[in-house]
Scaffold this active site. Structure first.
Site, PDB file in Angstrom:
ATOM      1  N   ASN A  42       0.879  -1.452  -0.045  1.00 20.41           N
ATOM      2  CA  ASN A  42       0.441  -0.076   0.607  1.00 20.41           C
ATOM      3  C   ASN A  42       0.712   1.084  -0.228  1.00 20.41           C
ATOM      4  O   ASN A  42       0.480   2.425   0.491  1.00 20.41           O
ATOM      5  CB  ASN A  42      -0.805   0.311   1.226  1.00 20.41           C
ATOM      6  CG  ASN A  42       0.261  -0.181   2.576  1.00 20.41           C
ATOM      7  OD1 ASN A  42       1.085  -0.496   2.902  1.00 20.41           O
ATOM      8  ND2 ASN A  42      -0.876  -0.533   3.470  1.00 20.41           N
ATOM      9  N   ALA A 100       8.039   6.618   8.972  1.00 16.17           N
ATOM     10  CA  ALA A 100       6.267   6.141   7.839  1.00 16.17           C
ATOM     11  C   ALA A 100       6.535   6.119   6.640  1.00 16.17           C
ATOM     12  O   ALA A 100       6.345   7.631   6.441  1.00 16.17           O
ATOM     13  CB  ALA A 100       5.184   6.244   9.161  1.00 16.17           C
ATOM     14  N   LYS A 101       6.111   5.709   5.697  1.00 14.65           N
ATOM     15  CA  LYS A 101       5.946   5.782   4.278  1.00 14.65           C
ATOM     16  C   LYS A 101       4.301   6.845   4.343  1.00 14.65           C
ATOM     17  O   LYS A 101       4.607   7.781   3.475  1.00 14.65           O
ATOM     18  CB  LYS A 101       5.626   4.211   3.573  1.00 14.65           C
ATOM     19  CG  LYS A 101       4.377   3.797   4.254  1.00 14.65           C
ATOM     20  CD  LYS A 101       4.318   2.595   3.376  1.00 14.65           C
ATOM     21  CE  LYS A 101       3.096   1.879   3.551  1.00 14.65           C
ATOM     22  NZ  LYS A 101       3.526   0.452   3.062  1.00 14.65           N
ATOM     23  N   ARG A 102       3.469   7.047   4.663  1.00 15.35           N
ATOM     24  CA  ARG A 102       2.666   7.897   5.532  1.00 15.35           C
ATOM     25  C   ARG A 102       2.737   9.236   5.700  1.00 15.35           C
ATOM     26  O   ARG A 102       2.577  10.114   4.876  1.00 15.35           O
ATOM     27  CB  ARG A 102       1.563   7.602   6.333  1.00 15.35           C
ATOM     28  CG  ARG A 102       1.747   7.189   8.079  1.00 15.35           C
ATOM     29  CD  ARG A 102       0.811   7.126   8.619  1.00 15.35           C
ATOM     30  NE  ARG A 102       1.275   7.121  10.616  1.00 15.35           N
ATOM     31  CZ  ARG A 102       1.818   6.000  10.224  1.00 15.35           C
ATOM     32  NH1 ARG A 102       1.776   5.201  10.449  1.00 15.35           N
ATOM     33  NH2 ARG A 102       2.217   5.954  11.941  1.00 15.35           N
TER      34      ARG A 102
END
Length: 281
Positions: free
Chosen positions: A11, A237-239
């Protein structure tokens, strides 16, 4: 022979935190003459994107990390999640719930590892199963299993206390299964004997150990490793826009050199490894 795994979700792209997690699992397996499995956790609805999977393969190869056999996919195992849910329902351990996150937050009296602890609003209430998620009655489950333990290689023997989570969701109304159920069943299907993952998932292991006891599954050992954290103490975190491995790879950086630096604890400026095992930063 031990079997470890790295289990990313497609994702979003991988970043240095994922590289560290993959390296720990890979290197532990290789040091002990074991197998390293790559599992793609791709049941997150529209958020799971196949193009990321191909990038994952390239990223791991770029880092010099080779997995054993073909990658395995959660999306091929939906029948096993449904069967486990039916078994737990037949045992009288699941009940449907239609509460929203806002309703849970308003009604909760405690905070657990995942936030507000569900207070059991729908337990014993008439609910339309077609519009519901299915929760595990943890107190009832614990009366069936009695006291249970699990072992982390760093933290040692642990008494399982899944009650801290409240009645967790196992079958979601929007997805085939929750992380708790899918990861537990997948580790059995993949023959995993040592579950390596970040210490942020240390608390979740209490729930996973309960599910293993209820479903008569083999019990692995766990190794919860430190996390790469940012200056504010939050995990990478990628977010929040952590630079991706794919961008680094395409920019011509040396993946093997990055892997060596991670092994040696030489991290980019501003990043550090969290300390301790029992809780995430």
């Amino acid at each position: 022979m031990i079997r470890t795994r790295f289990a990313p979700s497609p994702n979003g792209p991988l970043h240095l935190g994922h590289a560290y997690a993959a390296m720990v699992a890979h290197d532990t397996a290789r040091a002990r003459g074991g197998a390293f499995i790559l599992r793609i956790e791709d049941i997150d609805g529209a958020r799971s994107r196949p193009e990321f999977v191909e990038e994952f393969f390239r990223d791991l190869e770029w880092l010099g990390l080779a997995w054993d056999g073909d990658a395995v996919f959660q999306s091929h195992r939906l029948a096993s999640y449904a069967a486990a849910g039916e078994r737990l329902r037949a045992m009288g351990l699941l009940y449907p719930c239609t509460c929203t996150r806002a309703e849970i937050a308003a009604a909760a009296h405690e905070t657990g590892p995942d936030g507000p602890v569900y207070p059991g609003t729908c337990r014993g209430r008439e609910v339309d199963p077609a519009q519901a998620a299915w929760r595990l009655d943890v107190a009832k489950a614990m009366t069936l299993t009695g006291p249970i333990e699990w072992v982390d290689e760093e933290a040692g023997a642990q008494i399982a206390t899944p009650q801290a989570f409240g009645d967790v969701v196992l079958l979601r109304k929007d997805l085939p299964a929750s992380y708790h159920l899918a990861a537990t069943l997948d580790d059995t299907a993949d023959g995993i004997t040592l579950v390596t993952r970040g210490m942020d998932l240390f608390p979740a292991t209490h729930v996973h150990r309960l599910l293993q006891a209820l479903l008569d599954l083999p019990v692995p050992t766990w190794l919860h490793h430190p996390l790469l954290i940012e200056p504010d103490g939050r995990k990478l975190a990628k977010r929040r826009g952590a630079p991706s491995l794919a961008d680094r790879r395409r920019a011509g950086e040396d993946g093997a050199a990055i892997a060596r630096a991670l092994r040696d604890g030489l991290l980019p400026t501003g990043l550090s490894l969290s300390q301790g095992v029992h809780q995430a930063p």
